[in-house]
Scaffold this motif. Sequence first.
Motif, PDB file in Angstrom:
ATOM      1  N   VAL A  92     117.218 -68.989 -15.350  1.00 51.31           N
ATOM      2  CA  VAL A  92     117.416 -70.395 -14.989  1.00 51.31           C
ATOM      3  C   VAL A  92     116.962 -71.306 -16.124  1.00 51.31           C
ATOM      4  O   VAL A  92     117.649 -72.272 -16.465  1.00 51.31           O
ATOM      5  N   LEU A  93     115.817 -71.003 -16.734  1.00 54.09           N
ATOM      6  CA  LEU A  93     115.276 -71.873 -17.784  1.00 54.09           C
ATOM      7  C   LEU A  93     116.122 -71.878 -19.055  1.00 54.09           C
ATOM      8  O   LEU A  93     116.145 -72.885 -19.763  1.00 54.09           O
ATOM      9  N   GLN A  94     116.810 -70.805 -19.347  1.00 54.08           N
ATOM     10  CA  GLN A  94     117.604 -70.771 -20.582  1.00 54.08           C
ATOM     11  C   GLN A  94     118.772 -71.738 -20.545  1.00 54.08           C
ATOM     12  O   GLN A  94     119.271 -72.150 -21.593  1.00 54.08           O
ATOM     13  N   ASP A  95     119.205 -72.133 -19.367  1.00 55.73           N
ATOM     14  CA  ASP A  95     120.351 -73.033 -19.246  1.00 55.73           C
ATOM     15  C   ASP A  95     119.964 -74.506 -19.134  1.00 55.73           C
ATOM     16  O   ASP A  95     120.836 -75.353 -19.026  1.00 55.73           O
ATOM     17  N   ILE A  96     118.688 -74.813 -19.149  1.00 56.59           N
ATOM     18  CA  ILE A  96     118.248 -76.203 -19.027  1.00 56.59           C
ATOM     19  C   ILE A  96     118.256 -76.845 -20.417  1.00 56.59           C
ATOM     20  O   ILE A  96     117.547 -76.387 -21.331  1.00 56.59           O
ATOM     21  N   ASP A  97     119.071 -77.887 -20.562  1.00 60.19           N
ATOM     22  CA  ASP A  97     119.144 -78.601 -21.842  1.00 60.19           C
ATOM     23  C   ASP A  97     117.863 -79.396 -22.057  1.00 60.19           C
ATOM     24  O   ASP A  97     117.336 -80.031 -21.146  1.00 60.19           O
ATOM     25  N   GLY A  98     117.361 -79.359 -23.273  1.00 59.37           N
ATOM     26  CA  GLY A  98     116.171 -80.120 -23.623  1.00 59.37           C
ATOM     27  C   GLY A  98     114.866 -79.465 -23.215  1.00 59.37           C
ATOM     28  O   GLY A  98     113.805 -80.058 -23.388  1.00 59.37           O
ATOM     29  N   PHE A  99     114.935 -78.269 -22.669  1.00 63.24           N
ATOM     30  CA  PHE A  99     113.697 -77.575 -22.291  1.00 63.24           C
ATOM     31  C   PHE A  99     113.046 -77.028 -23.554  1.00 63.24           C
ATOM     32  O   PHE A  99     113.660 -76.261 -24.295  1.00 63.24           O
ATOM     33  N   PRO A 100     111.801 -77.412 -23.826  1.00 62.93           N
ATOM     34  CA  PRO A 100     111.139 -76.957 -25.059  1.00 62.93           C
ATOM     35  C   PRO A 100     110.690 -75.494 -24.947  1.00 62.93           C
ATOM     36  O   PRO A 100     109.589 -75.190 -24.514  1.00 62.93           O
ATOM     37  N   LYS A 101     111.578 -74.609 -25.358  1.00 60.53           N
ATOM     38  CA  LYS A 101     111.317 -73.173 -25.229  1.00 60.53           C
ATOM     39  C   LYS A 101     110.130 -72.728 -26.074  1.00 60.53           C
ATOM     40  O   LYS A 101     109.397 -71.821 -25.701  1.00 60.53           O
ATOM     41  N   GLY A 102     109.916 -73.373 -27.216  1.00 57.76           N
ATOM     42  CA  GLY A 102     108.785 -73.030 -28.073  1.00 57.76           C
ATOM     43  C   GLY A 102     107.451 -73.338 -27.410  1.00 57.76           C
ATOM     44  O   GLY A 102     106.518 -72.526 -27.458  1.00 57.76           O
ATOM     45  N   LEU A 103     107.342 -74.497 -26.784  1.00 55.90           N
ATOM     46  CA  LEU A 103     106.117 -74.843 -26.069  1.00 55.90           C
ATOM     47  C   LEU A 103     105.876 -73.871 -24.909  1.00 55.90           C
ATOM     48  O   LEU A 103     104.768 -73.378 -24.715  1.00 55.90           O
ATOM     49  N   PHE A 104     106.938 -73.634 -24.154  1.00 50.08           N
ATOM     50  CA  PHE A 104     106.833 -72.708 -23.025  1.00 50.08           C
ATOM     51  C   PHE A 104     106.374 -71.335 -23.499  1.00 50.08           C
ATOM     52  O   PHE A 104     105.449 -70.744 -22.946  1.00 50.08           O
ATOM     53  N   ALA A 105     107.008 -70.824 -24.559  1.00 49.02           N
ATOM     54  CA  ALA A 105     106.652 -69.501 -25.084  1.00 49.02           C
ATOM     55  C   ALA A 105     105.216 -69.481 -25.588  1.00 49.02           C
ATOM     56  O   ALA A 105     104.489 -68.499 -25.376  1.00 49.02           O
ATOM     57  N   GLY A 106     104.781 -70.543 -26.234  1.00 53.15           N
ATOM     58  CA  GLY A 106     103.406 -70.601 -26.729  1.00 53.15           C
ATOM     59  C   GLY A 106     102.395 -70.578 -25.602  1.00 53.15           C
ATOM     60  O   GLY A 106     101.422 -69.812 -25.644  1.00 53.15           O
ATOM     61  N   PHE A 107     102.601 -71.400 -24.585  1.00 53.70           N
ATOM     62  CA  PHE A 107     101.675 -71.421 -23.457  1.00 53.70           C
ATOM     63  C   PHE A 107     101.690 -70.089 -22.716  1.00 53.70           C
ATOM     64  O   PHE A 107     100.646 -69.573 -22.321  1.00 53.70           O
TER      65      PHE A 107
END
Length: 140
Positions: A92-107
Amino acid sequence: MSAESATYRKATRYTLIAVIALALIAIPVGLMVGGGAGLFAAEIGVAVTALSGLTTQVAMVMGHDREPHMMAAIVGGSWLVKMFIIVIAMIVLQDIDGFPKGLFAGFLLVGVVTTLVIDLWVIRKARIPYVEPRADDAQK
């Protein structure tokens, strides 16, 4: 309470404290770095960390004193449910535009590594006997 039970409860307690500490750090950092989307990434990263770290620990608290096949069912079942939820969330998260994947991955990385270090540290420091003496041996 057995030494084993105390060890699993200790790991659960320390992981809960670590997840709360991660939330107290990640939420303001996410908000400052990424605004509203960064806040959302921090919240989801902390939630996935909590799900990842606490699920197995709670399953061990519930199942360690049961028959081996029941313990395996509880721990294995909790792991399967946890993985199913995490995989669905990632899809679900991979399809959200503007979702900061780098921040999510870091946390998420900081949180999961922290929970694994807590597990390793608590188990390594545990004083769980390999065998328990029988009651009739204690009377001799």
